[in-house]
Motif scaffolding. Structure first.
Motif, PDB file in Angstrom:
ATOM      1  N   ARG A  85       0.834  -1.212   0.000  1.00 33.17           N
ATOM      2  CA  ARG A  85       0.000   0.000   0.000  1.00 33.17           C
ATOM      3  C   ARG A  85       0.862   1.253   0.000  1.00 33.17           C
ATOM      4  NH1 ARG A  85      -2.846  -3.074   3.625  1.00 33.17           N
ATOM      5  NH2 ARG A  85      -2.140  -1.852   5.395  1.00 33.17           N
ATOM      6  N   TYR A  86       1.979   1.221   0.725  1.00 27.03           N
ATOM      7  CA  TYR A  86       2.878   2.377   0.759  1.00 27.03           C
ATOM      8  C   TYR A  86       3.414   2.666  -0.644  1.00 27.03           C
ATOM      9  CZ  TYR A  86       6.342   5.678   2.397  1.00 27.03           C
ATOM     10  OH  TYR A  86       7.074   6.820   2.594  1.00 27.03           O
ATOM     11  N   PHE A  87       3.866   1.635  -1.336  1.00 30.04           N
ATOM     12  CA  PHE A  87       4.372   1.808  -2.700  1.00 30.04           C
ATOM     13  C   PHE A  87       3.259   2.266  -3.646  1.00 30.04           C
ATOM     14  CE2 PHE A  87       8.265  -0.146  -1.375  1.00 30.04           C
ATOM     15  CZ  PHE A  87       9.219   0.234  -2.311  1.00 30.04           C
ATOM     16  N   ASP A  88       2.057   1.741  -3.466  1.00 22.54           N
ATOM     17  CA  ASP A  88       0.925   2.147  -4.301  1.00 22.54           C
ATOM     18  C   ASP A  88       0.601   3.626  -4.124  1.00 22.54           C
ATOM     19  OD1 ASP A  88       0.713  -0.432  -5.293  1.00 22.54           O
ATOM     20  OD2 ASP A  88      -1.028  -0.961  -4.053  1.00 22.54           O
ATOM     21  N   ARG A  89       0.749   4.136  -2.907  1.00 24.06           N
ATOM     22  CA  ARG A  89       0.467   5.551  -2.621  1.00 24.06           C
ATOM     23  C   ARG A  89       1.608   6.472  -3.054  1.00 24.06           C
ATOM     24  NH1 ARG A  89      -0.890   3.525   2.467  1.00 24.06           N
ATOM     25  NH2 ARG A  89       0.877   4.611   3.362  1.00 24.06           N
TER      26      ARG A  89
END
Length: 98
Positions: A85-89
């Motif tokens: 999720r961090y990379f997606d954001r």
């Protein structure tokens, strides 16, 4: 409200390791565990004790791993749902994602 910058210990055991943060006023630790496979560090699990959740602890662990990836030239496979999720954001990190 986030917490102050944590001191993060890097435990590198060549094929696997952890980013560990000792939590203030507690014996508890937060941890991001990884395993190296073919020069890619697979972020496998992030754990933050319940009393410290929602305060930016996991984010600081991920940022420490990202900093090391930039400095040492490895890619990160976000196997852990939090890291994914961090990379997606943060699309600007695409060059570090395996």
């Amino acid at each position: 409200m986030g917490i102050a910058e944590l001191e993060i210990e890097r435990r590198d055991r060549v094929t696997h390791g952890d980013y560990v943060a000792k939590l203030e006023k507690s014996d508890s630790v937060a941890k991001l565990s990884w395993t190296d496979r073919g020069g890619v560090r697979h972020a496998e699990h992030t754990y933050v004790p319940p009393q410290a959740r929602g305060k930016g602890v996991a984010e600081q662990l991920v940022k420490a791993m990202i900093s090391d990836a930039r400095q040492h030239g490895f890619k990160i496979a976000p196997d852990c749902s939090y890291v994914e999720r961090y990379f997606d954001r943060h699309k600007d990190l695409a060059n570090l994602r395996a």
